[in-house]
Design a protein around this motif. Sequence first.
Motif, PDB file in Angstrom:
ATOM      1  N   GLU A 208       0.843  -1.190   0.000  1.00 50.39           N
ATOM      2  CA  GLU A 208       0.000   0.000   0.000  1.00 50.39           C
ATOM      3  C   GLU A 208       0.881   1.243   0.000  1.00 50.39           C
ATOM      4  OE1 GLU A 208      -4.124   0.861   2.231  1.00 50.39           O
ATOM      5  OE2 GLU A 208      -2.381   1.058   3.538  1.00 50.39           O
ATOM      6  N   ARG A 209       0.516   2.234  -0.806  1.00 49.18           N
ATOM      7  CA  ARG A 209       1.268   3.483  -0.849  1.00 49.18           C
ATOM      8  C   ARG A 209       0.328   4.644  -1.173  1.00 49.18           C
ATOM      9  NH1 ARG A 209       4.591   2.584  -6.561  1.00 49.18           N
ATOM     10  NH2 ARG A 209       2.753   2.531  -7.920  1.00 49.18           N
ATOM     11  N   VAL A 210       0.782   5.859  -0.904  1.00 48.96           N
ATOM     12  CA  VAL A 210       0.040   7.066  -1.251  1.00 48.96           C
ATOM     13  C   VAL A 210       0.304   7.389  -2.714  1.00 48.96           C
ATOM     14  CG1 VAL A 210      -0.202   9.534  -0.825  1.00 48.96           C
ATOM     15  CG2 VAL A 210       0.081   7.964   1.095  1.00 48.96           C
ATOM     16  N   SER A 211      -0.764   7.433  -3.505  1.00 47.08           N
ATOM     17  CA  SER A 211      -0.644   7.679  -4.941  1.00 47.08           C
ATOM     18  C   SER A 211      -1.559   8.822  -5.352  1.00 47.08           C
ATOM     19  CB  SER A 211      -1.008   6.415  -5.734  1.00 47.08           C
ATOM     20  OG  SER A 211      -0.177   5.330  -5.378  1.00 47.08           O
TER      21      SER A 211
ATOM     22  N   ARG B 190      -4.043  13.249  -3.045  1.00 46.79           N
ATOM     23  CA  ARG B 190      -3.449  11.911  -2.986  1.00 46.79           C
ATOM     24  C   ARG B 190      -4.334  11.001  -2.142  1.00 46.79           C
ATOM     25  NH1 ARG B 190       2.431  12.545  -0.684  1.00 46.79           N
ATOM     26  NH2 ARG B 190       1.257  13.647   0.941  1.00 46.79           N
TER      27      ARG B 190
ATOM     28  N   ARG C 224      -4.479   6.661  -0.481  1.00 52.10           N
ATOM     29  CA  ARG C 224      -3.780   5.387  -0.278  1.00 52.10           C
ATOM     30  C   ARG C 224      -4.405   4.326  -1.174  1.00 52.10           C
ATOM     31  NH1 ARG C 224      -0.133   5.920   3.540  1.00 52.10           N
ATOM     32  NH2 ARG C 224       0.434   3.727   3.273  1.00 52.10           N
TER      33      ARG C 224
ATOM     34  N   GLU D  81       6.004   6.807  -2.531  1.00 52.60           N
ATOM     35  CA  GLU D  81       4.751   7.550  -2.473  1.00 52.60           C
ATOM     36  C   GLU D  81       4.814   8.798  -3.355  1.00 52.60           C
ATOM     37  OE1 GLU D  81       3.736   8.184   1.631  1.00 52.60           O
ATOM     38  OE2 GLU D  81       3.007   6.121   1.799  1.00 52.60           O
ATOM     39  N   THR D  82       3.668   9.136  -3.938  1.00 52.88           N
ATOM     40  CA  THR D  82       3.561  10.305  -4.807  1.00 52.88           C
ATOM     41  C   THR D  82       3.746  11.581  -3.994  1.00 52.88           C
ATOM     42  OG1 THR D  82       2.048   9.134  -6.274  1.00 52.88           O
ATOM     43  CG2 THR D  82       2.041  11.541  -6.398  1.00 52.88           C
TER      44      THR D  82
ATOM     45  N   SER E 151       7.646  11.426  -7.238  1.00 52.28           N
ATOM     46  CA  SER E 151       7.457  10.328  -6.286  1.00 52.28           C
ATOM     47  C   SER E 151       8.775   9.973  -5.610  1.00 52.28           C
ATOM     48  CB  SER E 151       6.906   9.093  -7.004  1.00 52.28           C
ATOM     49  OG  SER E 151       5.636   9.355  -7.556  1.00 52.28           O
TER      50      SER E 151
END
Length: 252
Positions: free
Chosen positions: A15-18, A81, A83, A109-110, A117
Amino acid sequence: MDDAYHGAQIPLAFERVSLCDICHGTGARGASSVKRCSRCRGSGRVQFSQGFFSMTQTCTQCGGEGQVIENPCPECRGGGRARKMARLTVKIPPGIYDGATLRIAGQGETGPRGAPSGDLHVHVRVKSDPRFERTEDDLLVERDVDIAEAALGTTVEIAALSGDLTKIKIPAGVGHGATFRIRDKGMPKLHGRGHGDLLVKIRIAVPQGLTAHQRKLLEELARSLRAGHDDGASTERKKDDSGIFKKIFGSE
């Protein structure tokens, strides 16, 4: 450990912030919802005077963004942004060691408001192999020999992690714990050419569940060895002792 030796392509889910899929990073419900900040006039900084000094600071109305979102995006609440789950394939290089960290540029992450990123850091754990013990690029394997093989010498076949088979000669009279080195049969060197070495540690296995005949022969050997220590152990007696060993373990 096989993947660490040969290298591998490992699928990874995390999982990442995009970038928000709804507003595409603007943070607003629509283009008309973004207005230029009236206080800083879009600069993100405000200037004020105090006596003879002139100072600037971040605009408190827009937080330095230079614009104000009147109607935020319902998905990211104005942040631009969100997640999300991401999937990619990570290339594991041959020779990777336990605890190593791989950095994958641009897969973190963005950044906010169109910033680039960050990087993704993958912490690698190498599953141990019950056959081998690793020390840097060298591998250690233990090999059992019986007391007859230890006394008379033998040739054993060793399987390296690569799958190659190598024969090594065990000299007569080898001791428990003796170690032999096979060059270039260890792990690949992570940041260089070649391989480490494969170390073969000898363990002398004591026989269990002797037959009456085998026990009698061992007792005869024990008496012969004690007598040999007493009178200097003649050459002829040593030859007889070797024959007894072969009888015990079926070599003759």
